[in-house]
Design an enzyme around this catalytic site. Structure first.
Site, short mmCIF file in Angstrom:
data_model
loop_
_atom_site.label_atom_id
_atom_site.label_comp_id
_atom_site.label_asym_id
_atom_site.label_seq_id
_atom_site.Cartn_x
_atom_site.Cartn_y
_atom_site.Cartn_z
N SER A 183 65.73 36.48 79.90
CA SER A 183 64.68 35.88 80.38
C SER A 183 64.47 35.38 81.97
O SER A 183 65.75 34.85 82.06
CB SER A 183 63.62 34.59 79.31
OG SER A 183 62.19 34.20 80.23
N TYR A 196 64.16 25.93 76.62
CA TYR A 196 64.03 27.61 76.07
C TYR A 196 64.60 28.36 77.61
O TYR A 196 65.72 28.93 77.11
CB TYR A 196 62.39 27.79 76.25
CG TYR A 196 62.17 29.40 76.66
CD1 TYR A 196 62.13 30.21 75.06
CD2 TYR A 196 62.21 30.11 77.12
CE1 TYR A 196 62.46 31.51 74.86
CE2 TYR A 196 62.12 31.76 77.38
CZ TYR A 196 61.88 31.85 76.43
OH TYR A 196 61.45 33.45 76.33
#
Length: 291
Positions: A183, A196
């Site tokens: 990501s 995250y």
């Protein structure tokens, strides 16, 4: 696929769902490439397993892989049955074999089971895509991350990647590959996504490490780092006011669609196009830097 930037939404109506979210409940519904993706045989005959393949990026990857000639197995959470059924319909309509397994990958046993089932029903395994992920934006500081939430994020995003890869190695042969989903959060972390983002940075490290370890076996390992992509995870884990402006902070000024990410996975999985590509993280970020 369309290259017209004006054809992609630049803002979204306020909306919110409960995790893990539903594709049908989104406004607008994401573009997975249903009417645009055209395959050219890049993955013909490859047996692939995609975690979190029911919706969002996972669905777009499953669709693209099938249209490129691959047989596809996916995992999904039991509450995502409708989305999983829709993905399987897309895979099978491309003329490929499709299998779907309801499984919570937060245990080693679940990971071992789905890999064994996929390898059995597909007749082997050539490509593993570690795509399943979980996030939840928080309003407080680090004190607001309770043990249960931290456990869910770490096990879904990171532990499962290790366990799935461990089990897949019993079936992957020379020429096989692993593609992980990283990501932009690994490079440009949001304060509200501390847990995250940490897992995504770890995935980058694991990708490079695994490429070095598995290269002598002829197995390639890479990752794709998406930027803000319009998937059910967004309205299910972000406050409504964040959804309205989602992706507008990118140089392209908008969020990406799952269909715009899937070709990166196809490239990295292709034994023809990416035969000498291993240990890299390919950014699909709307212009945000990945380095």
């Amino acid at each position: 696929m369309t290259t017209d930037q004006t054809a992609r939404p630049r803002e979204f109506p306020s909306q919110q769902q409960e995790p893990p979210g539903s594709t049908a409940a989104m406004t607008p519904v994401p573009d997975h490439g249903e009417s645009t993706y055209q395959g050219s045989g890049k993955l013909t005959g490859l047996r692939t397993l995609i975690t979190g393949g029911d919706s969002g990026i996972g669905r777009a990857v499953a669709l693209a892989f099938a249209r490129e000639g691959a047989d596809v197995a996916i995992t999904y959470l039991p509450e995502e049955q409708d989305d999983a059924d829709a993905t399987m319909e897309l895979v099978r309509s491309a003329g490929r074999a499709g299998f779907a397994y309801a499984a919570d990958l937060r245990s080693h046993e679940a990971c071992a089971d789905v890999v064994a089932r996929a390898a059995g029903e597909l007749g082997g395994l050539d490509v593993l895509v570690n795509n399943a992920g979980y996030q939840m934006a928080r309003e407080g500081g680090i004190e607001s991350i309770d043990p249960d939430r931290l456990d869910r994020v770490m096990k879904t995003n990171l532990y499962a990647l290790f366990w799935m890869t461990q089990e897949a190695l019993a079936h992957l042969k020379a020429g096989g590959c692993v593609v992980n989903c990283s990501s932009i959060q690994a490079y440009d972390p949001s304060v509200s996504l501390l847990d995250y983002a940490s897992t995504k940075a770890a995935i980058n490290n694991a990708t490079v490490n695994l490429a070095a370890e598995l290269g002598p076996r002829g197995i390639r390992v890479n990752a794709v780092a998406p930027g803000p992509i319009w998937t059910p995870l967004q309205p299910a884990t972000q406050p409504p006011e964040k959804v309205e402006t989602f992706g507008q902070d990118t140089p392209l000024g908008r969020a990406g669609q799952p269909a715009e990410v899937a070709p990166a996975f196809v490239f990295l999985a292709s034994p023809r196009d990416a035969s000498y590509v291993s240990g890299t993280v390919l950014g699909v970020t709307g212009g945000k830097p990945v380095f």
